[in-house]
Design a protein around this motif. Sequence first.
Motif, mmCIF file in Angstrom:
data_model
loop_
_atom_site.group_PDB
_atom_site.id
_atom_site.type_symbol
_atom_site.label_atom_id
_atom_site.label_comp_id
_atom_site.label_asym_id
_atom_site.label_seq_id
_atom_site.Cartn_x
_atom_site.Cartn_y
_atom_site.Cartn_z
ATOM 1 N N THR A 238 -9.887 13.146 -8.781
ATOM 2 C CA THR A 238 -11.265 13.612 -8.920
ATOM 3 C C THR A 238 -11.285 15.127 -9.106
ATOM 4 O O THR A 238 -12.238 15.658 -9.654
ATOM 5 N N HIS A 239 -10.234 15.816 -8.680
ATOM 6 C CA HIS A 239 -10.168 17.273 -8.884
ATOM 7 C C HIS A 239 -10.165 17.586 -10.379
ATOM 8 O O HIS A 239 -10.767 18.564 -10.821
ATOM 9 N N ASN A 240 -9.485 16.748 -11.174
ATOM 10 C CA ASN A 240 -9.447 16.953 -12.628
ATOM 11 C C ASN A 240 -10.816 16.755 -13.252
ATOM 12 O O ASN A 240 -11.145 17.366 -14.257
ATOM 13 N N MET A 241 -11.607 15.856 -12.674
ATOM 14 C CA MET A 241 -12.941 15.575 -13.206
ATOM 15 C C MET A 241 -13.950 16.629 -12.767
ATOM 16 O O MET A 241 -15.051 16.692 -13.290
ATOM 17 N N GLY A 242 -13.588 17.418 -11.768
ATOM 18 C CA GLY A 242 -14.464 18.489 -11.309
ATOM 19 C C GLY A 242 -15.573 18.050 -10.376
ATOM 20 O O GLY A 242 -16.402 18.848 -9.984
ATOM 21 N N LYS A 243 -15.591 16.757 -10.015
ATOM 22 C CA LYS A 243 -16.584 16.336 -9.027
ATOM 23 C C LYS A 243 -16.013 15.202 -8.183
ATOM 24 O O LYS A 243 -15.220 14.394 -8.666
ATOM 25 N N PRO A 244 -16.433 15.154 -6.921
ATOM 26 C CA PRO A 244 -15.902 14.133 -6.023
ATOM 27 C C PRO A 244 -16.458 12.746 -6.337
ATOM 28 O O PRO A 244 -17.423 12.603 -7.084
ATOM 29 N N LYS B 209 -5.806 12.672 4.264
ATOM 30 C CA LYS B 209 -4.799 11.682 4.634
ATOM 31 C C LYS B 209 -4.115 11.199 3.363
ATOM 32 O O LYS B 209 -4.750 11.096 2.310
ATOM 33 N N ALA B 210 -2.829 10.898 3.450
ATOM 34 C CA ALA B 210 -2.103 10.254 2.355
ATOM 35 C C ALA B 210 -1.945 8.783 2.732
ATOM 36 O O ALA B 210 -1.453 8.467 3.812
ATOM 37 N N ILE B 211 -2.408 7.897 1.857
ATOM 38 C CA ILE B 211 -2.392 6.464 2.125
ATOM 39 C C ILE B 211 -1.507 5.797 1.088
ATOM 40 O O ILE B 211 -1.800 5.824 -0.107
ATOM 41 N N GLU B 212 -0.404 5.200 1.553
ATOM 42 C CA GLU B 212 0.481 4.491 0.632
ATOM 43 C C GLU B 212 0.023 3.052 0.534
ATOM 44 O O GLU B 212 -0.170 2.385 1.547
ATOM 45 N N LEU B 213 -0.187 2.597 -0.686
ATOM 46 C CA LEU B 213 -0.640 1.226 -0.905
ATOM 47 C C LEU B 213 0.327 0.495 -1.825
ATOM 48 O O LEU B 213 0.730 1.026 -2.853
ATOM 49 N N VAL B 214 0.672 -0.739 -1.434
ATOM 50 C CA VAL B 214 1.457 -1.574 -2.339
ATOM 51 C C VAL B 214 0.489 -2.122 -3.385
ATOM 52 O O VAL B 214 -0.728 -2.136 -3.196
ATOM 53 N N PHE C 122 -2.610 7.211 -2.368
ATOM 54 C CA PHE C 122 -3.910 7.874 -2.493
ATOM 55 C C PHE C 122 -3.914 9.035 -1.537
ATOM 56 O O PHE C 122 -3.707 8.843 -0.333
ATOM 57 N N GLU C 123 -4.136 10.225 -2.034
ATOM 58 C CA GLU C 123 -4.345 11.372 -1.153
ATOM 59 C C GLU C 123 -5.848 11.585 -1.114
ATOM 60 O O GLU C 123 -6.455 11.886 -2.143
ATOM 61 N N VAL C 124 -6.451 11.358 0.045
ATOM 62 C CA VAL C 124 -7.906 11.459 0.157
ATOM 63 C C VAL C 124 -8.297 12.659 0.996
ATOM 64 O O VAL C 124 -7.579 13.061 1.924
ATOM 65 N N GLU C 125 -9.419 13.245 0.625
ATOM 66 C CA GLU C 125 -10.010 14.364 1.364
ATOM 67 C C GLU C 125 -11.477 14.018 1.526
ATOM 68 O O GLU C 125 -12.223 13.940 0.553
ATOM 69 N N ILE C 126 -11.890 13.728 2.765
ATOM 70 C CA ILE C 126 -13.259 13.326 3.046
ATOM 71 C C ILE C 126 -14.151 14.578 3.064
ATOM 72 O O ILE C 126 -13.898 15.503 3.832
ATOM 73 N N LEU C 127 -15.177 14.593 2.202
ATOM 74 C CA LEU C 127 -16.071 15.740 2.127
ATOM 75 C C LEU C 127 -17.298 15.555 3.023
ATOM 76 O O LEU C 127 -17.681 16.458 3.755
ATOM 77 N N SER C 128 -17.916 14.367 2.922
ATOM 78 C CA SER C 128 -19.077 14.117 3.773
ATOM 79 C C SER C 128 -19.247 12.627 4.005
ATOM 80 O O SER C 128 -18.746 11.803 3.236
ATOM 81 N N THR D 148 -6.631 11.829 -5.048
ATOM 82 C CA THR D 148 -5.596 11.961 -6.064
ATOM 83 C C THR D 148 -4.719 10.729 -5.933
ATOM 84 O O THR D 148 -4.304 10.375 -4.828
ATOM 85 N N ILE D 149 -4.481 10.049 -7.056
ATOM 86 C CA ILE D 149 -3.611 8.874 -7.053
ATOM 87 C C ILE D 149 -2.262 9.308 -7.596
ATOM 88 O O ILE D 149 -2.175 9.818 -8.716
ATOM 89 N N LYS D 150 -1.225 9.116 -6.783
ATOM 90 C CA LYS D 150 0.123 9.482 -7.215
ATOM 91 C C LYS D 150 0.990 8.236 -7.339
ATOM 92 O O LYS D 150 0.904 7.316 -6.533
ATOM 93 N N MET D 151 1.836 8.250 -8.364
ATOM 94 C CA MET D 151 2.776 7.166 -8.590
ATOM 95 C C MET D 151 3.995 7.373 -7.701
ATOM 96 O O MET D 151 4.165 8.422 -7.083
ATOM 97 N N LYS D 152 4.873 6.364 -7.670
ATOM 98 C CA LYS D 152 6.099 6.433 -6.860
ATOM 99 C C LYS D 152 6.928 7.682 -7.173
ATOM 100 O O LYS D 152 7.548 8.249 -6.293
#
Length: 143
Positions: A27-33, A60-65, A135-141, A15-19
């Motif tokens: 990818t949750h909105n798209m229904g597939k990873p 993990k939540a990853i903050e990127l400039v 970026f909030e990432v969730e590693i599936l495999s 999930t990409i979140k703005m400031k």
Amino acid sequence: MTTIQQGSKVTLHFTIKMKDGSVADSTHNMGKPAQLVIGDGSLSDNFEKHLIGMQANQSKAIELVAQDAFGMPNPDNVHHMDRSKFVGDAEVEVGTIMAFSGPDGAEIPGIITDIAGDSVTVDFNHPLTGQDVTFEVEILSIG
């Protein structure tokens, strides 16, 4: 336990979140990873560094400039096009995002940023260019 390393094939949800906390993409909105290979160039090196060492089922939540996320705006990606090239029912107005054919035949999105007479300015920079994001990432495999 397998950890992400160079060359790993990774399946993840993101999930990409703005400031301001609003969600720009998920990818949750798209229904597939999403799937990617570490080192294939689809992610910035800095973003990949955050993923290396993670394991399946880890989040993990990853903050990127901006320059580590979608980069900074490139003036070469702004084009002036003749209004006559816009045909059909498509509404030509500022703020409209349209698909254009790139040199390789792939569709690339462009946003109309200005219209002056018969000249239409189209910005092909990614809509999130120049933005700091989380970026909030969730590693599936990991393969």
